[in-house]
Design a protein around this motif. Structure first.
Motif, PDB file in Angstrom:
ATOM      1  N   ASP A 213      36.218  40.043  44.133  1.00  0.00           N
ATOM      2  CA  ASP A 213      37.484  39.408  43.733  1.00  0.00           C
ATOM      3  C   ASP A 213      38.016  38.466  44.798  1.00  0.00           C
ATOM      4  OD1 ASP A 213      37.421  40.940  41.426  1.00  0.00           O
ATOM      5  OD2 ASP A 213      39.558  41.422  41.544  1.00  0.00           O
ATOM      6  N   ALA A 214      38.029  38.935  46.014  1.00  0.00           N
ATOM      7  CA  ALA A 214      38.610  38.142  47.098  1.00  0.00           C
ATOM      8  C   ALA A 214      37.855  36.838  47.281  1.00  0.00           C
ATOM      9  CB  ALA A 214      38.606  38.950  48.398  1.00  0.00           C
TER      10      ALA A 214
ATOM     11  N   GLY B 179      45.632  49.404  38.430  1.00  0.00           N
ATOM     12  CA  GLY B 179      46.302  49.184  39.710  1.00  0.00           C
ATOM     13  C   GLY B 179      46.809  47.756  39.773  1.00  0.00           C
ATOM     14  N   GLU B 180      46.438  47.018  40.815  1.00  0.00           N
ATOM     15  CA  GLU B 180      46.855  45.629  40.968  1.00  0.00           C
ATOM     16  C   GLU B 180      45.938  44.665  40.243  1.00  0.00           C
ATOM     17  OE1 GLU B 180      49.590  44.263  42.489  1.00  0.00           O
ATOM     18  OE2 GLU B 180      50.253  46.349  42.454  1.00  0.00           O
ATOM     19  N   ARG B 181      44.763  45.125  39.837  1.00  0.00           N
ATOM     20  CA  ARG B 181      43.754  44.221  39.275  1.00  0.00           C
ATOM     21  C   ARG B 181      43.914  44.073  37.762  1.00  0.00           C
ATOM     22  NH1 ARG B 181      38.916  42.893  37.232  1.00  0.00           N
ATOM     23  NH2 ARG B 181      37.792  41.331  38.461  1.00  0.00           N
ATOM     24  N   VAL B 182      43.833  42.830  37.294  1.00  0.00           N
ATOM     25  CA  VAL B 182      43.823  42.549  35.863  1.00  0.00           C
ATOM     26  C   VAL B 182      42.432  42.866  35.323  1.00  0.00           C
ATOM     27  CG1 VAL B 182      44.014  40.739  34.112  1.00  0.00           C
ATOM     28  CG2 VAL B 182      45.631  40.808  36.014  1.00  0.00           C
TER      29      VAL B 182
ATOM     30  N   TYR C 191      38.464  29.587  44.510  1.00  0.00           N
ATOM     31  CA  TYR C 191      39.239  28.817  43.538  1.00  0.00           C
ATOM     32  C   TYR C 191      40.507  28.249  44.185  1.00  0.00           C
ATOM     33  CZ  TYR C 191      42.031  27.727  39.392  1.00  0.00           C
ATOM     34  OH  TYR C 191      42.803  27.098  38.443  1.00  0.00           O
ATOM     35  N   GLU C 192      41.210  29.052  44.940  1.00  0.00           N
ATOM     36  CA  GLU C 192      42.446  28.569  45.554  1.00  0.00           C
ATOM     37  C   GLU C 192      42.159  27.479  46.585  1.00  0.00           C
ATOM     38  OE1 GLU C 192      45.423  31.238  46.666  1.00  0.00           O
ATOM     39  OE2 GLU C 192      45.392  32.357  44.781  1.00  0.00           O
TER      40      GLU C 192
ATOM     41  N   SER D  75      46.398  32.653  41.354  1.00  0.00           N
ATOM     42  CA  SER D  75      45.522  33.773  41.004  1.00  0.00           C
ATOM     43  C   SER D  75      46.192  35.089  41.375  1.00  0.00           C
ATOM     44  CB  SER D  75      44.174  33.653  41.729  1.00  0.00           C
ATOM     45  OG  SER D  75      44.299  33.997  43.110  1.00  0.00           O
ATOM     46  N   ARG D  76      45.640  36.159  40.852  1.00  0.00           N
ATOM     47  CA  ARG D  76      45.889  37.513  41.300  1.00  0.00           C
ATOM     48  C   ARG D  76      44.578  38.260  41.040  1.00  0.00           C
ATOM     49  NH1 ARG D  76      49.615  40.949  37.081  1.00  0.00           N
ATOM     50  NH2 ARG D  76      48.559  42.625  38.237  1.00  0.00           N
ATOM     51  N   PRO D  77      44.384  39.450  41.565  1.00  0.00           N
ATOM     52  CA  PRO D  77      43.103  40.130  41.359  1.00  0.00           C
ATOM     53  C   PRO D  77      42.728  40.207  39.880  1.00  0.00           C
ATOM     54  CG  PRO D  77      44.353  41.277  43.034  1.00  0.00           C
ATOM     55  CD  PRO D  77      45.258  40.214  42.487  1.00  0.00           C
ATOM     56  N   GLY D  78      41.558  39.657  39.556  1.00  0.00           N
ATOM     57  CA  GLY D  78      41.068  39.684  38.190  1.00  0.00           C
ATOM     58  C   GLY D  78      41.547  38.557  37.306  1.00  0.00           C
ATOM     59  N   LEU D  79      42.391  37.641  37.832  1.00  0.00           N
ATOM     60  CA  LEU D  79      42.974  36.588  36.990  1.00  0.00           C
ATOM     61  C   LEU D  79      43.071  35.271  37.745  1.00  0.00           C
ATOM     62  CD1 LEU D  79      45.879  36.833  34.518  1.00  0.00           C
ATOM     63  CD2 LEU D  79      46.107  35.202  36.392  1.00  0.00           C
TER      64      LEU D  79
END
Length: 405
Positions: free
Chosen positions: A329-330, A132-135, A336-337, A287-291
């Motif tokens: 993930d969130a 899906g959207e997650r790496v 981090y962000e 970032s993105r989900p998983g990355l």
């Protein structure tokens, strides 16, 4: 120091074994995480850089436990000489050293391995694996073909090239923030006289700057850098300004006598090499989900000075800290962000200060005042150590105050 047969799964896959990636991998491995560190090159390998280690790099190297090893190989310097267009200069004290990236990055990569991270090279990042959207991993290409590596998290530490960022779906600007050209030249006689880092501003340097950094064994790193190198055109595309960096280096030699002496009488050690710069924590999603994106891929270089080694390691450490604290993930991404956002104001201040590159007469003014005021010289040293807002020296408001102090 290489392997071409990676495992097919890990907890954290770190792509890129430069300062940010190795810092992240070492920290995670020390905490017992299953880390696979990959890079598109076998180590040791060359890297285009100025090689200067300023105070933030020293701090990060201490956190990583490799400062003594680095300093055993580096050339130490007591100050950086800021040279203004009219020839005046001021020596700004600080904790400084120079070590070629081939040696520095090898030390950091070996430190990650000694902590328990597995290394696989040469492997180039092709694309993320996604659910899906997650790496959930990455597809990598090596001499034996493609490999798919499953991972709970991927840390992208692939440097200034936009190719990996675009493939990962996090690129917001393909054009770099700047460009640089550097070469190595051996000149033992000059090395006996020139022991400080030198940064030079001059109107003929096209809105950029030149540098000479003395390294170990009588070998100098000499180069030119240009910030704001790409102009945005209609349609949002960016085009590089019509500036030839090799001619810019020739000009540097014309306006700065030590550069001329080095290039005329020294022995070149290999070819001149250029590289893009990504500055001010811009140009990519963090970032993105998983990355998570770290190092110069996230824009960890300062626009004012072109320094990026220390900040690359710092962002790698922040990525590791966010992952080690855990959560979904969130939570990891938010942590981090938020950490990078905490650095952002500092980068913005150095972005504003970088206008001295386009108005080099400001360097004349600051150098003139610093030569007459120990307090201003201390302030310049504090900027180097990140204890002082550079805007107090290099913005219009700062210049106005400077004139009347």
């Amino acid at each position: 120091m290489s392997s071409t047969v990676p495992a097919d799964a890990c907890e954290v896959l770190v792509v890129g074994a430069g300062p940010s990636g190795s810092a992240c991998a070492r920290t995670l491995a020390q905490a017992g995480r299953d880390v696979l560190l990959v890079d598109q090159h076998d180590f040791p390998r060359d890297k285009v850089c100025g090689d200067g280690l300023i105070p933030d790099a020293h701090a990060a190297l201490r956190v990583l436990g490799v400062h003594d090893e680095v300093m055993d190989q580096a050339l130490r310097a007591a100050h950086v000489r800021c040279v203004a267009p009219r020839g005046g200069h001021v020596d700004v004290p600080g904790q400084l050293a120079v070590l070629p990236r081939r040696q520095l990055d090898d030390i950091l990569c070996r430190a990650a391995r000694s902590a328990g991270a597995r290394l696989a090279t040469p492997l180039r990042f092709i694309a993320p694996l996604a659910d899906g959207e997650r790496v959930v991993g990455a597809r990598l290409k090596g001499p034996g073909g493609e490999h798919e590596i499953a991972a709970r998290w991927v840390v992208l530490a692939t440097g200034a090239s936009a190719t990996a960022l675009a493939a990962a779906g996090v690129c917001e600007r393909r054009a770099p923030s700047g460009v640089a050209l550097r070469g190595y030249v051996r000149h033992p006689e000059l090395a006996e006289r020139l022991r400080e880092l030198q940064i030079v501003w001059h109107p003929r340097l096209c809105g950029g700057y030149g540098w000479i950094f003395p390294g170990p064994d009588g070998v100098f790193n000499i180069g030119v850098g240009l910030t704001g190198s790409h102009a945005t055109e209609l349609g949002g595309r960016a085009r590089m300004r019509e500036i030839n960096l090799r001619r810019m280096l020739d000009t540097f030699c014309e306006v700065h006598a030590p550069a001329a002496e080095l290039m005329r009488h020294g022995a070149p050690q290999g070819e001149l090499k250029g590289a893009p710069l990504r500055c001010s924590l811009g140009g990519a999603r963090w970032s993105r989900p998983g990355l998570l994106v770290t190092g110069e891929a996230a824009g960890s270089t300062y626009a004012f000075s072109g320094e990026g080694i220390g900040k690359a390691m710092e962002t790698g450490l922040l990525a590791a800290a966010a992952l080690l604290e855990g959560g979904d993930d969130a939570a990891v991404r938010a942590r981090y962000e938020a950490a990078l956002a905490g650095l952002k104001p500092r980068f913005e201040l150095y972005e504003k200060a970088s206008h001295v590159n386009h108005r080099p007469w400001l360097a004349d003014l600051v150098v003139w005042r610093a030569r007459r005021s120990p307090r201003i010289l201390r302030r310049m040293s504090a900027v180097l150590e990140e204890r002082q807002n550079p805007g107090r020296l290099l913005t219009w408001r700062g210049i106005t105050k400077l004139m009347f102090e």
